[in-house]
Design an enzyme around this catalytic site. Structure first.
Site, mmCIF file in Angstrom:
data_model
loop_
_atom_site.group_PDB
_atom_site.id
_atom_site.type_symbol
_atom_site.label_atom_id
_atom_site.label_comp_id
_atom_site.label_asym_id
_atom_site.label_seq_id
_atom_site.Cartn_x
_atom_site.Cartn_y
_atom_site.Cartn_z
ATOM 1 C CG HIS A 199 13.518 20.378 -3.099
ATOM 2 N ND1 HIS A 199 14.493 20.896 -3.560
ATOM 3 C CD2 HIS A 199 12.684 20.104 -4.302
ATOM 4 C CE1 HIS A 199 14.706 20.526 -4.715
ATOM 5 N NE2 HIS A 199 13.561 20.329 -5.338
ATOM 6 C CG ASP A 242 10.918 21.976 -7.082
ATOM 7 O OD1 ASP A 242 10.273 21.949 -5.912
ATOM 8 O OD2 ASP A 242 12.067 22.030 -7.230
ATOM 9 C CD GLU A 243 14.433 19.471 -9.100
ATOM 10 O OE1 GLU A 243 15.276 19.706 -10.054
ATOM 11 O OE2 GLU A 243 14.713 20.264 -7.960
ATOM 12 C CB SER A 244 8.212 15.107 -5.175
ATOM 13 O OG SER A 244 8.206 16.093 -4.492
#
Ligand code: TNX
Length: 539
Positions: free
Chosen positions: A279, A342-344
């Site tokens: 992100h 998150d969401e790496s």
């Protein structure tokens, strides 16, 4: 000299006569009150205990507020109450005035050291027909009690016979304290930017329902929203875009300080989040040296996630993070710093773990406690760090094994950006629809087997891919945020959907007065339930 003494005596005599006649009128009117029932007042969150004594306290132009003046923050709480009474009733209620004689109708806000008061946010309210006593150990507790008091002042004045208006507050006793110490909501100002004024309005509303945390998601692929003096291009370049090609924006450090101070006045802690190592597109476009996904970063206005990453093996990345965490921590009095995490999806697992462990040390260096989305518990981090459970029970369990605290934000239940139903014009659907009842009827204290002793509290995130104005924010947040406030405060045995529904319906006049564009869910009987005095009156 003689003349002036004479005039003075006449003046004092008149004042006493005027005062006595007011007193007389007031007593008469107090006797004429119809029976009230404090236990029926639509307070949200529902307090621990409410005992009604069926009389009325007359809030009117003779009312005055007195506070424990030498105790930090109590006078400010009194002034806050006076201000809110003014905006609701137009009454001017003086705070700690010296020139007013002893009279009926005093609201005392007192620091008490009672052991009955459990924790800093606990309060007791004793409402009799001639005084209101609000007891708390701290200004924070007094502030929470003031919200209850605001909620039991009727929207309209209740005396039709009198020459001046009275707002009748039902008498009785309220004993109250929250179940969780962390009761938050998150606002994503990265996908779409929200102005300082918008954030302040949101804070006004959150405070009324006793929230104590506002988490600001300050960076993402589509935008970097806080000025960092040592890395100015973050906002110059990274702050210029939003989802859908809108114009972006950012908070200067002065703006951020203003938000923090406004939140503090409302006893709300700001939690800043810089989301990394994924992100991070907006940061990497501003300073390509940070980038680790092997591509040339470009400004991004789409909605997909998981394509960006910092280069976790570069020293410059950690000097950058050190500067960012230092500058933001210096402006943030609260104890937390949120590192996202998150969401790496394009960061290698071992690099992710290496990264989180290094960043945790930086957060500690600047005296803050680290929070991260549930993925961070896959790294070897300290038990003082906090995992925010949004998607993976496996990750949340790992946090529990490490003896970490967990913030409950399961996307299926607590995401304010999910559509209410298939007709909702705004919001996403990836974790399902979340109608107002689904948002309320679940147990953060017993969700997916997370032990209660590990649960720090609850937070409802509002991601902003589909919203860009305060009205749209309000539509998704309200009324669901009101329910999450109750889940964070009220014991399970005191929660009940049927009972909550009627109290929620009674929020309509407040929300209307605050010009909140809430979603008028068909599950709630909004019209019927305008909170008027007659509805909390029982013969
Ligand atoms: C998942 S929740 C995300 C966000 C999105 C959100 C939309 C989380 C930690 N990551 O990046 O905005 O879904 O609902």
């Amino acid at each position: 000299m003689i003349k002036s003494t004479f005039i003075k005596s006449i003046f004092v005599f008149c004042a006493v006569v005027a005062f006595m006649s007011c007193e007389e009128k007031k007593t008469e009117r107090v006797l004429n009150f119809p029976k009230t029932d404090l236990a029926l007042a639509p307070i949200i969150p529902k307090p621990v205990k409410v005992i009604a004594t069926n009389d009325g306290f007359a809030l009117d132009h003779l009312t005055a507020i007195y506070t424990s003046e030498n105790e930090i923050g109590f006078t400010e709480v009194g002034e806050f109450l006076s201000d809110k009474i003014k905006s609701k009733t137009n009454l001017i209620v003086p705070v700690n005035a010296t020139e007013i004689p002893e009279q009926e109708g005093i609201i005392y806000i007192n620091k008490a050291d009672s052991t009955d008061l459990k924790g800093a946010e606990a309060y007791q309210l004793y409402i009799t027909k001639d005084s209101i006593l609000l007891n708390a150990n701290t200004a924070e507790g007094a502030f929470r009690g003031v919200q209850t008091l605001r909620q039991i002042i009727p929207e309209t004045s209740t005396d039709t016979l009198a020459t001046y208006p009275i707002w009748t507050i039902p008498t009785g006793k309220i004993i109250d304290s929250p179940i969780f110490e962390y009761r938050g909501t998150m606002l994503d100002v990265a996908r779409h930017f929200f102005s300082v004024e918008d954030v302040k309005k949101y804070i006004d509303l959150l405070a009324y329902y006793k929230y104590n945390v506002l988490h600001l998601h300050l960076s993402d692929d589509q935008g970097w929203r806080i000025e960092i003096k040592s890395w100015p291009k973050l906002t110059e370049i990274g702050g210029s875009t939003e989802v859908g090609g809108e114009s972006g924006g950012f908070y200067t450090q002065e703006d951020y300080k203003e938000i923090v101070a406004y939140a503090a006045m409302h006893h709300i802690t700001i939690v800043p989040e810089i989301d990394m190592p994924g992100h991070t597109n907006a940061a990497s476009v501003s300073y390509p040296i940070l980038n680790g996904n092997g591509k040339t970063p470009k400004l991004y206005e789409g909605m997909k996630v998981g394509f960006s990453t910092f280069d976790t093996r570069k020293d410059t990345v950690y000097s950058f993070i050190d500067d960012v965490v230092r500058e933001i921590s210096e402006l943030t009095p609260g104890p937390y710093f949120h590192i996202g995490g998150d969401e790496s999806h394009v960061t290698k697992k071992k690099d992710y773990i290496y990264f989180v462990e290094k960043v945790e040390k930086i957060v500690h260096k600047y005296g803050k406690r680290m929070i991260g989305w549930d993925e961070v518990a896959t790294a070897n981090i300290s038990s003082s760090s906090i995992s925010q459970f949004w998607a993976s029970k496996e990750n949340a369990d790992m946090a529990v094994e490490k003896n970490m605290k967990v913030i409950m934000s399961p996307a299926k239940k607590a995401y304010l950006d999910m559509k209410y139903d298939s007709l909702s014009p705004l919001g996403l659907t990836w974790s399902g629809f979340i109608p107002v009842d689904t948002a309320y009827v679940w147990k953060p204290e017993a969700y997916e087997g997370i032990p209660l002793k590990n649960i720090l509290g609850i937070e409802a995130p509002l991601w902003s891919e589909t919203i860009s104005t305060i009205e749209e924010l309000e539509y998704l947040a309200f009324p669901r945020a009101i329910g999450y406030a109750e889940l964070g405060w009220t014991t399970e045995e005191n929660r009940d959907w049927e009972n909550y529904k009627t109290r929620l319906a009674a929020q309509a006049p407040f929300l209307d007065r605050m010009d909140v564009k809430y979603y008028p869910s068909p599950l709630i009987d909004w019209e019927k339930s305008k909170f008027t005095y007659s509805e909390i009156t029982k013969d």
